[in-house]
Design a protein around this motif. Structure first.
Motif, mmCIF file in Angstrom:
data_model
loop_
_atom_site.group_PDB
_atom_site.id
_atom_site.type_symbol
_atom_site.label_atom_id
_atom_site.label_comp_id
_atom_site.label_asym_id
_atom_site.label_seq_id
_atom_site.Cartn_x
_atom_site.Cartn_y
_atom_site.Cartn_z
ATOM 1 N N ASP A 287 0.830 -1.204 0.000
ATOM 2 C CA ASP A 287 0.000 0.000 0.000
ATOM 3 C C ASP A 287 0.863 1.253 0.000
ATOM 4 O O ASP A 287 1.916 1.298 0.634
ATOM 5 N N LYS A 288 0.379 2.256 -0.698
ATOM 6 C CA LYS A 288 1.036 3.560 -0.661
ATOM 7 C C LYS A 288 0.535 4.344 0.542
ATOM 8 O O LYS A 288 -0.658 4.394 0.822
ATOM 9 N N GLU A 289 1.470 4.962 1.234
ATOM 10 C CA GLU A 289 1.118 5.732 2.417
ATOM 11 C C GLU A 289 0.739 7.160 2.047
ATOM 12 O O GLU A 289 1.236 7.714 1.061
ATOM 13 N N LEU A 290 -0.117 7.759 2.861
ATOM 14 C CA LEU A 290 -0.430 9.170 2.689
ATOM 15 C C LEU A 290 0.810 9.986 3.041
ATOM 16 O O LEU A 290 1.495 9.698 4.011
ATOM 17 N N ASN A 291 1.073 11.021 2.250
ATOM 18 C CA ASN A 291 2.283 11.812 2.496
ATOM 19 C C ASN A 291 2.002 13.315 2.443
ATOM 20 O O ASN A 291 2.849 14.096 2.024
ATOM 21 N N LEU A 292 0.795 13.708 2.884
ATOM 22 C CA LEU A 292 0.466 15.133 2.897
ATOM 23 C C LEU A 292 1.361 15.900 3.866
ATOM 24 O O LEU A 292 1.799 17.009 3.572
ATOM 25 N N VAL A 293 1.649 15.305 5.026
ATOM 26 C CA VAL A 293 2.489 15.947 6.036
ATOM 27 C C VAL A 293 3.768 15.126 6.203
ATOM 28 O O VAL A 293 3.824 13.956 5.804
ATOM 29 N N PRO A 294 4.814 15.679 6.802
ATOM 30 C CA PRO A 294 6.117 14.997 6.819
ATOM 31 C C PRO A 294 6.247 13.877 7.835
ATOM 32 O O PRO A 294 7.262 13.185 7.847
ATOM 33 N N PHE A 295 5.260 13.648 8.677
ATOM 34 C CA PHE A 295 5.411 12.743 9.815
ATOM 35 C C PHE A 295 5.119 11.299 9.405
ATOM 36 O O PHE A 295 4.005 10.973 8.988
ATOM 37 N N ALA A 296 6.104 10.418 9.560
ATOM 38 C CA ALA A 296 5.971 9.015 9.173
ATOM 39 C C ALA A 296 5.263 8.232 10.274
ATOM 40 O O ALA A 296 5.669 8.269 11.431
ATOM 41 N N VAL A 297 4.221 7.505 9.907
ATOM 42 C CA VAL A 297 3.418 6.742 10.860
ATOM 43 C C VAL A 297 4.240 5.600 11.451
ATOM 44 O O VAL A 297 4.975 4.904 10.745
ATOM 45 N N GLY A 298 4.093 5.370 12.757
ATOM 46 C CA GLY A 298 4.800 4.288 13.424
ATOM 47 C C GLY A 298 4.189 2.929 13.175
ATOM 48 O O GLY A 298 4.888 1.961 12.894
ATOM 49 N N ASN A 299 2.865 2.831 13.290
ATOM 50 C CA ASN A 299 2.153 1.611 12.902
ATOM 51 C C ASN A 299 0.680 1.915 12.715
ATOM 52 O O ASN A 299 0.132 2.831 13.318
ATOM 53 N N TYR A 300 0.033 1.129 11.861
ATOM 54 C CA TYR A 300 -1.335 1.396 11.414
ATOM 55 C C TYR A 300 -2.381 0.557 12.128
ATOM 56 O O TYR A 300 -3.568 0.645 11.794
ATOM 57 N N LEU A 301 -1.998 -0.291 13.056
ATOM 58 C CA LEU A 301 -2.939 -1.121 13.812
ATOM 59 C C LEU A 301 -3.823 -1.956 12.888
ATOM 60 O O LEU A 301 -5.014 -2.142 13.127
ATOM 61 N N GLY A 302 -3.234 -2.450 11.809
ATOM 62 C CA GLY A 302 -3.951 -3.330 10.904
ATOM 63 C C GLY A 302 -4.762 -2.648 9.831
ATOM 64 O O GLY A 302 -5.423 -3.318 9.031
ATOM 65 N N ALA A 303 -4.720 -1.315 9.759
ATOM 66 C CA ALA A 303 -5.522 -0.603 8.771
ATOM 67 C C ALA A 303 -4.911 -0.638 7.372
ATOM 68 O O ALA A 303 -5.603 -0.390 6.389
#
Length: 507
Positions: A287-303
């Motif tokens: 999956d491609k991650e959203l990149n509107l803001v610079p903050f990289a997600v730590g984990n998606y909890l299965g989403a």
């Protein structure tokens, strides 16, 4: 009745001679009286049953919702009818309660020996605003504080104590323009950093209690809380995501001179004022991650199902300096004399490679489990024998590098980190509360940490804990245990326990 009116008027005039004004008034009164009588004759009174009263419609109470509405990432204020122009506001806090067995020789603020203690602190407190004027223009503003306790994190020089009145300062202030779907350019005080994914981490979605520290080797030395002041370019081409930045180096907080340096031990060069070049590139296999803001997600909890491989760099010419020979005796007494001592400049460079894998495991409604792992490797070139120590919300007082909970964080050499977590089935504690146990390991091998036999003493730090997710990452409690090395005696490393409970809330 209408024909009698002129006669009646003439009769009154004959009986009572009056002036014209009075006659007009009497005539008008007579006309109203007759008209009223005529109206009573023409409109008969209503007969029969009285009409029913108008119904009274009381507002009906709405049924209570069976569950809370899903969180939508902050409070959104639309400033256009279609919602394309908006301001999104988020606020977040992390409160720590901790037991810490201090490193050897730690003292309190009153200079008393303090082998251990329980303390409270604000790890982070932030307000984030994200605004879009249209799909091409983006404005990001973030303010907040980091690491406030009763002995640190406050305004420097406060007579009532350094832990009070922390500066609520700018973390991010950037403006961005989208050139096309492959490229956006922006500038300001920004977080589009190089080195690794966790160098630009989203602090409120981490797997573990906190980041390892190895991801930010120059933090608050030549940047501001990991942010650079300059320009950047970023974008995505297919599955390839990239960010590049050129920033002015902040004037560093080092007050040393060649006279005060330890022999052949590098330090940040206080006379270097060049450009800092950074970049990070990753390939998104799933999956491609959203990149509107610079903050990289730590984990998606299965989403999401995310598998990324990345690499990054940082380069700062002449960013470090060292004195290769013994200092002269006696030492110079003037600044000019101190800088006349021969010294060598060294370029500062860092390379990294990392892996991020986050995926649902069992998608059944009663389970919905997920697995996350993040691993990174770093190579630091920061001049001879450089080592930097640090302790998060350090409870030890004074200026000693190894007080409180300090450990070697980065240094010339290499480091590796890994964090992994597993989201347990939702049937364990009901549909809302979830458990996510995790583990984290940090390994550092820095050339400035040598025993008497000349061998390098490696750094090993182990964390383990569990996230109690009350409402996803928006409301969670984290319990963490850390086994931390005490480097006060490099020949005999003792490991100290550190137990932390964190309460995190995001609105």
């Amino acid at each position: 009745m209408g024909a009698a009116l002129p006669l009646l008027n003439s009769h009154f005039s004959a009986l009572f001679p009056m002036n014209n004004l009075l006659r007009c008034v009497l005539a008008a009164g007579t006309l109203l009286t007759v008209a009223g009588a005529q109206a009573q004759v023409v409109v008969p009174p209503t007969t029969g049953r009285a009409p029913d009263p108008a119904p009274t419609n009381l507002p009906q109470a709405k049924p209570a919702p069976t569950k809370s509405a899903p969180y939508a990432g902050g409070m959104k204020i639309n400033i256009s009818a279609d919602g394309s122009k908006y301001v999104r506001i988020m606020t977040a806090h992390q409160l720590w309660v901790r037991y810490n067995e201090n490193n050897t020789g730690t003292v309190s603020a009153t200079e008393e020996a303090t082998p251990d203690q329980v303390d409270f602190g604000l790890r982070r407190s932030r307000v984030l605003l994200v605004s879009q004027l249209n799909p091409r223009f983006l404005v990001v503003t973030q303010l907040g504080i980091n690491g406030q306790s009763t002995i640190s994190g406050g305004a420097p020089g406060e007579p009532t104590g350094p832990g009070k009145k922390p500066q609520f300062y700018l973390h991010d202030a950037l403006v961005e323009y989208k050139v096309n779907k492959y490229l956006s350019v922006g500038g300001g005080l920004h977080y589009y950093n190089g080195i690794s994914r966790q160098t630009s981490f989203a602090a409120f979605s981490l797997i573990a209690l906190d980041v390892p520290g190895t991801q930010s080797p120059v933090i608050d030395a030549i940047d501001q809380t990991g942010r650079g002041l300059g320009m950047y370019a970023r974008g995505r081409v297919g599955n390839f995501d990239y960010r590049l930045a050129v920033n002015d180096a902040f004037r560093n907080n080092v007050s040393s001179t060649p006279a005060t340096l330890a022999t052949n031990v590098a330090q940040f060069n206080p006379r270097s004022r060049g450009k800092v070049l950074q970049g990070y590139f990753d390939w998104e296999f799933l999956d491609k991650e959203l990149n509107l803001v610079p903050f990289a997600v730590g984990n998606y909890l299965g989403a999401r199902r995310v598998f990324n491989l990345g690499t990054g760099f940082l380069y700062y010419a002449n960013g470090m300096y060292a004195r290769p020979q013994q200092a002269p005796t006696p030492l110079p007494t003037t600044t000019a004399g101190a800088w006349a001592i021969p010294y060598a400049k060294h370029d500062l460079s860092v390379l990294s490679a990392d892996l991020f894998y986050d995926t649902p495991v069992d998608t059944a409604a009663r389970n919905q489990t997920a697995f996350t792992v993040y691993a990174a490797a770093y190579k630091y070139n920061m001049g001879p024998n450089y080592v930097r120590y640090g302790g998060t919300l350090n409870p030890g007082s004074g200026s000693g590098a190894l007080r409180g909970n300090s450990v070697p964080v980065v240094g010339t050499g290499t480091a590796q980190t890994i964090q992994t977590g597993f989201l347990l089935p939702r049937r364990l504690l009901g549909p809302k509360v979830r458990l996510q146990p995790y583990a984290s390991y940090i390994h550092g091998r820095y050339e400035g940490l040598r025993r008497e036999d000349g061998d390098i003493q490696d750094v090993h730090i182990l964390d383990g804990g569990v996230n109690v997710l009350l409402d996803g990452h928006q409301a969670k409690v984290t319990l963490n245990y850390r086994a931390r090395p005490d480097f006060n005696n490099v020949e005999n490393i003792d490991y100290r326990p550190e137990v932390t409970m964190q309460l995190q809330v995001i609105l």
